[in-house]
Write a protein that holds these residues in place. Sequence first.
Motif, mmCIF file in Angstrom:
data_model
loop_
_atom_site.group_PDB
_atom_site.id
_atom_site.type_symbol
_atom_site.label_atom_id
_atom_site.label_comp_id
_atom_site.label_asym_id
_atom_site.label_seq_id
_atom_site.Cartn_x
_atom_site.Cartn_y
_atom_site.Cartn_z
ATOM 1 N N SER A 65 0.805 -1.227 0.000
ATOM 2 C CA SER A 65 0.000 0.000 0.000
ATOM 3 C C SER A 65 0.832 1.268 0.000
ATOM 4 N N ASP A 66 2.091 1.177 0.411
ATOM 5 C CA ASP A 66 2.943 2.365 0.485
ATOM 6 C C ASP A 66 3.728 2.615 -0.791
ATOM 7 N N ARG A 67 3.566 1.741 -1.780
ATOM 8 C CA ARG A 67 4.331 1.901 -3.017
ATOM 9 C C ARG A 67 3.415 1.821 -4.229
ATOM 10 N N ARG A 68 3.502 2.824 -5.101
ATOM 11 C CA ARG A 68 2.696 2.814 -6.320
ATOM 12 C C ARG A 68 3.341 1.910 -7.360
ATOM 13 N N SER A 69 2.540 1.049 -7.955
ATOM 14 C CA SER A 69 3.031 0.175 -9.017
ATOM 15 C C SER A 69 3.067 0.908 -10.346
ATOM 16 N N GLU A 70 3.913 0.455 -11.221
ATOM 17 C CA GLU A 70 3.876 0.915 -12.602
ATOM 18 C C GLU A 70 2.622 0.330 -13.265
ATOM 19 N N PRO A 71 2.085 0.993 -14.329
ATOM 20 C CA PRO A 71 0.844 0.494 -14.966
ATOM 21 C C PRO A 71 0.912 -0.977 -15.357
ATOM 22 N N GLY A 72 2.025 -1.403 -15.967
ATOM 23 C CA GLY A 72 2.146 -2.804 -16.366
ATOM 24 C C GLY A 72 2.153 -3.744 -15.177
ATOM 25 N N GLU A 73 2.786 -3.310 -14.085
ATOM 26 C CA GLU A 73 2.831 -4.118 -12.878
ATOM 27 C C GLU A 73 1.441 -4.238 -12.264
ATOM 28 N N SER A 74 0.677 -3.141 -12.268
ATOM 29 C CA SER A 74 -0.682 -3.151 -11.732
ATOM 30 C C SER A 74 -1.559 -4.125 -12.505
ATOM 31 N N LEU A 75 -1.425 -4.138 -13.817
ATOM 32 C CA LEU A 75 -2.211 -5.058 -14.643
ATOM 33 C C LEU A 75 -1.834 -6.515 -14.357
ATOM 34 N N ALA A 76 -0.539 -6.765 -14.148
ATOM 35 C CA ALA A 76 -0.093 -8.131 -13.839
ATOM 36 C C ALA A 76 -0.632 -8.579 -12.484
ATOM 37 N N ILE A 77 -0.647 -7.663 -11.526
ATOM 38 C CA ILE A 77 -1.203 -7.973 -10.201
ATOM 39 C C ILE A 77 -2.676 -8.334 -10.327
ATOM 40 N N PHE A 78 -3.402 -7.575 -11.155
ATOM 41 C CA PHE A 78 -4.829 -7.870 -11.358
ATOM 42 C C PHE A 78 -5.011 -9.266 -11.939
ATOM 43 N N SER A 79 -4.255 -9.587 -12.955
ATOM 44 C CA SER A 79 -4.420 -10.882 -13.622
ATOM 45 C C SER A 79 -4.184 -12.034 -12.640
ATOM 46 N N ARG A 80 -3.117 -11.925 -11.838
ATOM 47 C CA ARG A 80 -2.827 -12.986 -10.864
ATOM 48 C C ARG A 80 -3.918 -13.069 -9.794
ATOM 49 N N ALA A 81 -4.359 -11.902 -9.303
ATOM 50 C CA ALA A 81 -5.369 -11.879 -8.245
ATOM 51 C C ALA A 81 -6.702 -12.414 -8.750
ATOM 52 N N PHE A 82 -7.053 -12.088 -9.990
ATOM 53 C CA PHE A 82 -8.308 -12.565 -10.572
ATOM 54 C C PHE A 82 -8.288 -14.095 -10.663
ATOM 55 N N THR A 83 -7.207 -14.617 -11.200
ATOM 56 C CA THR A 83 -7.084 -16.072 -11.338
ATOM 57 C C THR A 83 -7.095 -16.757 -9.969
ATOM 58 N N GLN A 84 -6.339 -16.206 -9.022
ATOM 59 C CA GLN A 84 -6.271 -16.789 -7.680
ATOM 60 C C GLN A 84 -7.633 -16.781 -6.999
ATOM 61 N N SER A 85 -8.365 -15.670 -7.131
ATOM 62 C CA SER A 85 -9.679 -15.559 -6.482
ATOM 63 C C SER A 85 -10.671 -16.552 -7.062
ATOM 64 N N ILE A 86 -10.699 -16.667 -8.396
ATOM 65 C CA ILE A 86 -11.594 -17.625 -9.045
ATOM 66 C C ILE A 86 -11.238 -19.053 -8.627
ATOM 67 N N ASP A 87 -9.944 -19.350 -8.620
ATOM 68 C CA ASP A 87 -9.501 -20.698 -8.223
ATOM 69 C C ASP A 87 -9.913 -21.014 -6.787
ATOM 70 N N ASN A 88 -9.701 -20.070 -5.890
ATOM 71 C CA ASN A 88 -10.033 -20.299 -4.474
ATOM 72 C C ASN A 88 -11.513 -20.598 -4.283
ATOM 73 N N LEU A 89 -12.363 -19.820 -4.949
ATOM 74 C CA LEU A 89 -13.808 -20.015 -4.821
ATOM 75 C C LEU A 89 -14.246 -21.313 -5.496
ATOM 76 N N HIS A 90 -13.689 -21.571 -6.670
ATOM 77 C CA HIS A 90 -14.061 -22.768 -7.417
ATOM 78 C C HIS A 90 -13.655 -24.035 -6.661
ATOM 79 N N ASN A 91 -12.485 -24.007 -6.065
ATOM 80 C CA ASN A 91 -11.996 -25.179 -5.330
ATOM 81 C C ASN A 91 -12.823 -25.470 -4.085
ATOM 82 N N ARG A 92 -13.559 -24.493 -3.618
ATOM 83 C CA ARG A 92 -14.425 -24.694 -2.451
ATOM 84 C C ARG A 92 -15.873 -24.940 -2.858
ATOM 85 N N GLY A 93 -16.072 -25.206 -4.129
ATOM 86 C CA GLY A 93 -17.382 -25.604 -4.622
ATOM 87 C C GLY A 93 -18.359 -24.464 -4.840
ATOM 88 N N LYS A 94 -17.863 -23.242 -4.926
ATOM 89 C CA LYS A 94 -18.756 -22.108 -5.141
ATOM 90 C C LYS A 94 -19.004 -21.900 -6.638
#
Length: 659
Positions: free
Chosen positions: A520-549
């Motif tokens: 939270s104390d460091r601003r990401s570069e635009p490309g880094e922010s997009l990469a963070i989104f992609s990983r977080a999106f995939t991780q969130s979907i996987d976590n929910l899917h693996n729990r049967g949601k």
Amino acid sequence: MKTELPMRYRPDIDGLRSVAVLLVLVFHFKILDLGKAGFLGVDIFFVISGYLITQILYKQIQNNNGRIDFRKFYLARIRRLAPALFVTLALTLIAGHIFLLPEHFSDLAKEVIYAQIYASNIYYWQNINYFGLHADSTTLLHTWSLALEEHFYLVFPLFIFTIFLFSRKYFWLLFLLAGIFSFLLNIYFVNIKPEATFYLMPTRAWEFILGGMMVIFSKTRKATSPFSRAASSEACAAIGTCAIAAAIVFYSDEIQFPGYYALLPTVGAALIIHAGTFRNSSITKLLSGRLPVYIGKLSYSLYLIHWPINIFAAYQLGESYTIEWRILFFLLTFLIAIAMFHLVENPTRKISIEAHPKRIAWGYVTGLAGTVIFSTAVVTGNGLPSRFSDAAQLLANYSTDIPPDTPKCQPETTRKFDKADFCQVGEISQAPTWVMIGDSHAWALKRAFDIWLKRRGESGLFIFRHSCPPLVGLALFKARGQCRLFNERAYEYIYNDQSIRNVVLASTWIQARRSLTLDSDRRSEPGESLAIFSRAFTQSIDNLHNRGKHIYIWGPVPGAKDNVPLRLAKATNPAVEAKDLAFTFSEYLERYAFFYDALELSKSKISGIINPSKELCSDGEVCHVTINNLPAYSDGDHLAYSWSDYWANVIENQLSGKL
């Protein structure tokens, strides 16, 4: 034996004021990229004020056996500050009456009241947030510094009087300790209460006291030889100038301000002031030139009027407020400030406090009463909507077309969430099997989700946090980790509640282009922010899917290029204006390519997608900003509350056959 401090005029201080005010103006009018740190000019003003006020009061108590003429002091502040402020507020209200639509005119009137009673710093501290007032459309935001300074003026004479009366021997030591205590408060709270630290006097008083300390240092000016005085002056001025320059050049959004960083402009200003007591440094001579001194004399008027001019220009011109227009209004600010200085400030300064104390006091009370009474009438009259046609009022009213339950469904993150932290929607008699989690765009969608579930006879839970995309494994810049913690708490509840089988993730998703980070104390570069989104999106979907949601995604709304209700209400031809506000479908796809790329990677694990662009971009060319010729949004991208039935139908249609 008394040591009298000379009250000679210091042209270099007016020159330093010119530096401060030009920093502020260049920053606010966005004239140069280096102007991003221009607000540091306010800190320079605080140091100057501390020096001058301490000098005045310390001389009084020394020459009057420890007494301060409080009446004279406060009347002098009124005579100096009130007339130009009255004129600024009056002109701002007149402009608001002409240009502002009811909602904004009512907001302006509230600002005027708080500015007039010198409480605007408290008002903005409490109200500038994501869905309250916005910093870039708040007409009198700059008056926070005037209010803070006035709070200092109220307390400081009493402080000076008390320590001189009871501990004269240790006056400067106690003075210094008070400054250190205020500075430590600033350091302690800048990360945990950044808004309060920025706006409030206790965490800013040290800047004034730092200026005041230069009074005692100035007493050493006769203790050295002419050569050493010259060397000392040059060194102080050079170091002070470098400190201010460094503060401007090295400032970034990652810095929590004031904090330690505020030492650069404040110590720099203090050193330049101290150098000026010798009168012979090259910086002092430069600041004492005719042009810097004249701009410094204009600085109060310049500061007062520049921000309303800038805001009104941006309000009227919208996306057309280009650099050429900004330079033009920058120059216009100087013309109006010159007129205000010579017609208002200068004449009222010449009114004798000794000869006309009642005239000054009654003039202030009359101006205060008149401003507050008129502003109150505007607020109670809901911004005087009769100034506009019925059609314009109808369009403008959509700017307040938001859910009425703002404080609900957004719990604090200090503990684990339980069911009571969520709002229940849908058929309340049923056990919740759905949950919607998201940001303010989910909040705008809440009633549509509620209507849709009721039609199905099902129940759900709802929770949101402003600006926070509903994904694990990411943070928002300068959000102090609260977004990360919110999502962790919400997901933990969803994982453990076995009755929750269906999860809807709803967001603007646009944060991925600019503000996602891992720290939270460091601003990401635009490309880094997009990469963070992609990983977080995939991780969130996987976590929910693996729990049967079962996972359902609300796609990004196309949005508009500006505030839809207000732009349409001001337009002579709303239909043409609506086309100008709209993104093309290709622009929409380009803006959200990152989202659809991430969606494609997890598509097999997603049970359904509700895509608002299928409705608003139905012709495949333009993404409409209206529905049935009325605003689809309450601003530039949040869906209008009154279209909730419409969007409930969209949810039903797009999820049909997928449930």
